[in-house]
Design an enzyme around this catalytic site. Structure first.
Site, PDB file in Angstrom:
ATOM      1  CD  GLU A  87      -2.877   1.015   2.466  1.00  0.00           C
ATOM      2  OE1 GLU A  87      -2.815   0.034   3.239  1.00  0.00           O
ATOM      3  OE2 GLU A  87      -3.773   1.884   2.523  1.00  0.00           O
ATOM      4  CG  ASN A 133      -9.430  -1.737   1.600  1.00  0.00           C
ATOM      5  OD1 ASN A 133      -9.087  -2.886   1.843  1.00  0.00           O
ATOM      6  ND2 ASN A 133      -9.239  -0.746   2.475  1.00  0.00           N
ATOM      7  CD  GLU A 134     -10.099  -2.542   6.312  1.00  0.00           C
ATOM      8  OE1 GLU A 134     -10.103  -1.463   6.918  1.00  0.00           O
ATOM      9  OE2 GLU A 134      -9.415  -3.517   6.674  1.00  0.00           O
ATOM     10  CE1 TYR A 170      -3.254  -6.104   9.028  1.00  0.00           C
ATOM     11  CE2 TYR A 170      -5.527  -5.386   8.865  1.00  0.00           C
ATOM     12  CZ  TYR A 170      -4.257  -5.479   8.328  1.00  0.00           C
ATOM     13  OH  TYR A 170      -3.998  -4.946   7.088  1.00  0.00           O
ATOM     14  CD  GLU A 195      -5.968  -4.673   4.296  1.00  0.00           C
ATOM     15  OE1 GLU A 195      -5.827  -4.283   5.475  1.00  0.00           O
ATOM     16  OE2 GLU A 195      -6.385  -3.950   3.370  1.00  0.00           O
ATOM     17  CD  GLN A 232       0.346  -2.408   3.773  1.00  0.00           C
ATOM     18  OE1 GLN A 232       1.102  -1.749   3.071  1.00  0.00           O
ATOM     19  NE2 GLN A 232      -0.865  -1.973   4.163  1.00  0.00           N
TER      20      GLN A 232
END
Ligand code: AHR
Length: 498
Positions: free
Chosen positions: A33, A180-181, A247, A304, A353
């Site tokens: 990103e 995204n999200e 996460y 992610e 990432q």
């Protein structure tokens, strides 16, 4: 803490799956990103840099990433994707407009790394591009024209603009994410509203030049099963994939996530317990997807995942720079084992990432570069890419701390095209080793590699780049029809059975 207290016994039986399941190489995918030093410095140094580069892409990082065979790379975000306007990132670099990266520190983004540079990176790596489009602040037309710009070979305005910018042939675009999200930084939408938006935007993601772009819808945040329910019931027939983000935070508290390097056994255990939740998430979201897609044509795309700690002291907190220890290696092994085991549904996963951000593979410091313990697990596990999944029935001790118990060992296995079996096992216990008896497949362990370290929080750093690195694993022997492995405490082992 780090001395072995004797080996505990465990048994692992391998068997072919009832139905043949291929482990998609894309499970070993990554994500880059426009955030902190991931793109700028991490991947892109520019064509005038003194750091050795290939058309602006730094050679040392390219070399490291090629070695682990990155199959797919997601870009440009993340939250950045929903404020990215692709036209700002094409044409002569010196005239590209600048923007403010509002999500990640309010820094000025000069747009020097845009579509052509990203596609060049993917072509260099041999990775499939996975581009995430802007639903949150972009128009349908903007998205439509981006796909046309990249993939059309017609005599059309967008294809001609691409040619004008130096690329005659269309790019091959494999995957396109529609937002995204969207439940958060991508627009704070309700699932019903996003499902409608997905259907609308996706209608204009066209296929050009005989290509078939796989469309990925924004999926749930962790255990938001309602999101998956709504998306699957209202938009399943328009999608090839549905994403999932999860996460691992040691404390489960976003205001104080925990340090990347300063932790004791309680945080080690809590981190591994939290990362093991991926099993439940993949199973539960998978069960909802099964209701609407029993043939499993729609991939679960865990685009992610990884550890998220407090930023390294002294660095810009908005840049999400964190160190990476042996604990991250164990987290990686557990998640990759889970994705392998669920390969019938999970068709892609992208660690967050690639460079200098969150659970990175590579860290850079100006002209210096190092690979992290996480990188080494991807290196060891690349043998599973494209393999046929084997069932791995593990019967072993638990690793308990306080009131919580987790399995001590965690494994997955696959067969490669030549009929060789690869078994990966993580020992999550930082004190005790295990004696693992493996049976079920013809053949014996003939070679292996091991990743461990003296301390739980050992990491590679500038000046000590190889403190944590894979070693040859030789603690195995035959016993009747079985192979016996002696697994050190806090380790990841990958062996070949032939
Ligand atoms: O990976 C960092 C951020 O985490 C991404 O931009 C966003 O999608 C997620 O919240």
């Amino acid at each position: 803490m780090d001395s072995s207290e004797g080996l505990l016994s465990a048994e692992l039986r391998l068997s072919p799956s009832a139905t043949e399941v291929r482990i998609s190489p894309n499970i070993y995918g990554h994500f880059a990103e426009h955030l902190g030093r991931c793109i700028y410095e991490g991947l892109w140094v520019g064509t005038d840099s003194r750091i050795p580069h290939t058309r602006g892409l730094r050679n040392d990082v390219l070399g490291a990433l090629k070695k682990i065979k990155v199959p797919v790379l997601r870009w440009p975000g993340g939250c950045f994707a929903d404020e990215y306007h692709w036209r700002d990132g094409i044409g002569p670099r010196e005239t590209r407009p600048k923007m403010i990266n509002t999500h990640w520190g309010g820094v000025v983004e000069n747009n020097h790394f845009g579509t052509h540079e990203f596609m060049d990176l993917c072509e260099e790596l041999g990775a499939r591009p996975y581009i995430c489009g802007n639903v949150g602040s972009g128009s349908v037309r903007e998205m439509q024209e981006w796909v046309e710009y990249m993939t059309s070979d017609a005599d059309s305005p967008m294809a001609n603009l691409r040619r004008h910018n130096g690329r005659e042939q269309p790019y091959k675009l494999d995957y396109f994410g529609v937002g995204n999200e969207s439940w958060g930084c991508g627009g704070n939408m309700r699932p019903e509203f996003y499902a409608d938006n997905y259907r609308r935007y996706n209608t204009f993601v066209k296929n050009f030049s005989g290509q078939r772009v796989q469309r990925i819808a924004c999926g749930a945040n962790g255990s938001d099963y309602q999101w998956t329910e709504v998306l699957m019931s209202q938009a399943a027939r328009h999608m090839d994939g549905l994403s999932l983000h999860y996460y691992t935070l040691p404390t489960n508290d976003w205001s104080k996530k925990g340090s990347a390097t300063e932790f004791g056994e309680a945080e080690w255990h809590a981190t591994l317990a939290r990362t093991l939740r991926m099993e439940e998430l993949v199973s539960e979201h998978g069960a909802i997807m099964d209701k609407y897609d029993p043939e499993r044509k729609i991939g679960m795309i865990v685009d992610e995942w990884g550890t998220w700690y407090d930023a390294e002291p002294g660095t810009n907190p908005a840049f999400l720079y964190q160190q990476n220890t042996l604990r991250d290696a164990l987290v990686t092994a557990v998640n990759l084992n889970i994705f392998n085991a669920h390969a019938a549904r999970v068709s892609m996963a992208n660690l967050a990432q690639t460079v200098n951000v969150l659970q990175a593979l590579v860290l850079t410091q100006h002209e210096k570069m190092l690979t992290t313990p996480t990188y080494h697990v991807f290196d060891l596990y690349q043998v599973h890419q494209g393999g046929t999944l084997l069932e791995a029935h593990l019967n072993g001790p638990t690793y308990a701390l306080g009131a919580t118990s987790i399995p001590m060992l965690h494994a997955s296995a696959s067969l490669d095209r030549t009929g060789r079996c690869h078994l990966s096992v993580a020992n999550l216990d930082p004190r005790r080793g295990a004696r693992l008896s493996v049976h079920g497949m013809a053949g014996y362990v003939r070679a292996g590699r091991l990743l461990t370290a003296a301390k739980m929080n050992d990491c590679n750093d500038f000046g000590a780049e190889d403190r944590v690195r894979p070693l040859e694993f030789s603690a195995f022997r035959r016993e009747g029809a079985r192979s016996i492995l002696e697994l050190p405490a806090k380790s990841v082992v990958v062996v070949e059975i032939e």
